[in-house]
Enzyme design. Structure first.
Site, mmCIF file in Angstrom:
data_model
loop_
_atom_site.group_PDB
_atom_site.id
_atom_site.type_symbol
_atom_site.label_atom_id
_atom_site.label_comp_id
_atom_site.label_asym_id
_atom_site.label_seq_id
_atom_site.Cartn_x
_atom_site.Cartn_y
_atom_site.Cartn_z
ATOM 1 N N ASP A 58 3.284 37.646 -10.855
ATOM 2 C CA ASP A 58 3.140 36.418 -10.091
ATOM 3 C C ASP A 58 1.790 36.405 -9.378
ATOM 4 O OD1 ASP A 58 3.617 34.116 -8.633
ATOM 5 O OD2 ASP A 58 5.628 34.714 -8.009
ATOM 6 N N ASP A 78 7.344 26.516 -8.501
ATOM 7 C CA ASP A 78 8.739 26.951 -8.388
ATOM 8 C C ASP A 78 9.709 25.776 -8.467
ATOM 9 O OD1 ASP A 78 7.720 29.446 -8.044
ATOM 10 O OD2 ASP A 78 8.352 29.685 -5.963
#
Length: 506
Positions: free
Chosen positions: A269, A334
């Site tokens: 990430d 997200d």
């Protein structure tokens, strides 16, 4: 003459900002909020004006942008500036440095975190001790495929339900629940620990898990003994999104550590890495670095690791994701547990279809099915849409405590078969009209998956034009949620925010 003139200009500039000149020099913060963890500043003034650098534990050395003086307080003029961490979606807010008689006081806000910290003048030794390390990125190379993810990965991830409140006990219980519920046998084999497992590095540089995970090798053995695979999470930056230790400066070492533990899947990430890597070239290079490190670890240990690129769909990642060793790549930010978030991602931010296929997949983020923010119909749309996209199916709910409806949604073998079809073609909309969409996806056996989506707030009646879809007038049609055959001419009532999903064979 020119030198003299330049010198006069420089002197006038300093005189014109006398209060600011008092604030130039080197400064160290006694304490600052953990995000972004400011440690020191270097402020200078010359003929061109004020400029400076502020150092963050998350983002390294950052220029103090638009640095200028404002007002006239009792102790002198204040300085105002802002910083940029490389995230194009976050608006930087102003920070203020004010003299307080003892030094400087920083106030303001950095994105979501309020700042208040005192700084004192620093010696050269103090500044050197807080120097932020930098590391070169590799030259462009092609990282060969690891041979994994021939169909979209399926499993479970901790973040959507547990965020960083995850531990060894919960992961073991989730593994047991996957077996007990039958979801493992349905294909959900990856048990992925997201952010929150990381501890600190030892003197040898090896990253240890935190106290919530006493023995990662033992946890991997436990998961493997149940016919499952274990996944883990890291970042190319110094900090993960939740503020834990990232892989910055330890990429190859971390890859080998995970392989030695028995890890099967890595989600990488960008997080604080966006402060260092925020161009197409640097983002690709840092993901290539980890891809090559995983390949080297596989050669050394025999442990292949699925590689998930999470850089939020920037820089057309699907065009180069395979080239850096990636098996899947996020197409978006997200997901949230709401119909608005899920539908915006699934219908509108689902990646470039030609990039997806065996070994590499567009990833619209994890499933929210069962977390409570959507209706059953909306969750049915969620999983149908992901299956039509050939997306990874990574559950994000607490599988230890599922309702029968949630288990039926996640365990629908006929819908899973569409997602896992070996042809690997991503479905596409062929008709959009009045808030409804018709999607098709060709399958390996010559049949076609067809989904009738209703994005409106009221039920609608829809039917498929089978000849236009190349299936003739009388295809065999199987409703994948009702688990029954239907007549090809039957009009379907599709609930609000719902779907009818069929498999049609000529």
């Amino acid at each position: 003459m020119n030198k003299l003139f330049c010198g006069v200009l420089a002197g006038l500039a300093l005189m014109g900002q006398a209060g600011a000149a008092d604030l130039t020099g080197d400064w160290v913060f006694q304490s600052a909020p953990s995000f972004p963890g400011f440690t020191k500043m270097a402020i200078r003034q010359d003929a061109s004006g004020l400029h400076g650098t502020i150092t963050s534990q998350w983002y390294g050395d950052l220029p103090m942008l638009d640095l200028k003086t404002v007002g006239q307080g009792a102790a002198g003029e204040d300085l105002v500036f802002h910083i940029d961490n490389g995230n194009p979606k976050l608006k930087p807010l102003d920070l203020t440095l004010a003299p307080d008689g003892q030094g400087l006081r920083l106030t303001g806000q950095v994105w979501y975190e309020k700042q208040e910290a005192a700084a004192h003048r620093a010696t050269a030794a103090e500044m050197a001790a807080l120097a932020f390390p930098t590391y070169p990125l590799p030259a462009p190379v092609y990282v060969p495929s690891n041979g994994l993810a021939r169909t979209p990965p399926m499993g479970w991830s901790s973040w959507n339900k547990f965020a960083e409140a995850i531990d060894d006990k919960t992961v073991r219980e989730i593994a047991d629940a996957l077996v007990r519920s039958g979801l493992r046998d349905a294909g959900y084999v990856y048990v992925n620990i997201d952010d929150g497992w990381q501890g600190e590095r030892g003197a040898d540089g090896v990253l240890r898990p935190n106290a919530k995970f006493p023995d990662m090798k033992a946890l991997a053995d436990y998961v493997h003994a149940r016919g499952l695979k274990l996944g883990i999470y890291s970042s190319p930056g110094p900090k993960s999104c939740a503020g834990y230790t990232g892989s910055y400066g330890h990429v190859e070492q971390d890859a080998r550590t995970w392989a030695d533990w028995g890890i099967d899947y890595l989600k990488y990430d960008l997080c604080s890495g966006e402060g260092f890597y925020h161009t197409a070239e640097t983002v690709k290079a840092t993901y290539q670095q980890m891809g090559a490190a995983l390949a080297a670890a596989q050669s050394a240990t025999g442990r292949p690791i699925v590689y998930s690129l999470c850089e939020y769909g920037r820089f057309d990642v699907g065009a180069w994701g395979r080239d850096v060793g990636g098996n899947l790549w996020r197409t978006t930010g997200d997901i949230e547990d709401s119909y608005a978030s899920m539908s915006a991602i699934g219908f509108d931010k689902n990646g470039v279809p030609r990039h997806t296929g065996p070994g590499g997949w567009n990833d619209p983020d994890m499933l929210e099915v069962g977390n409570g923010g959507m209706s059953v119909e909306e969750y049915r749309t969620h999983i149908s849409l992901w299956a039509m996209m050939a997306a990874p199916l990574l559950m994000g709910n607490d599988v230890r405590a599922m309702t029968r409806e949630t288990l039926a949604l996640l365990g629908n073998a006929e819908v899973i078969a569409v997602d896992q079809d070996p042809l690997g073609r991503q479905g596409l909309p062929v008709l959009k009209r009045d808030g409804t969409e018709v999607w098709t996806r060709p399958l390996a056996d010559g049949s076609v998956a067809v989904a009738l989506f209703n994005r409106t707030d009221a039920p609608v009646t829809l039917s498929a034009d089978w000849p236009a879809l190349g299936l003739g007038d009388h295809p065999r049609v199987r409703d994948l949620w009702a688990h029954r055959s239907v007549a090809p001419g039957t009009a379907q009532t599709v609930p609000a925010h719902g779907v009818v999903m069929v498999r049609a064979t000529r």
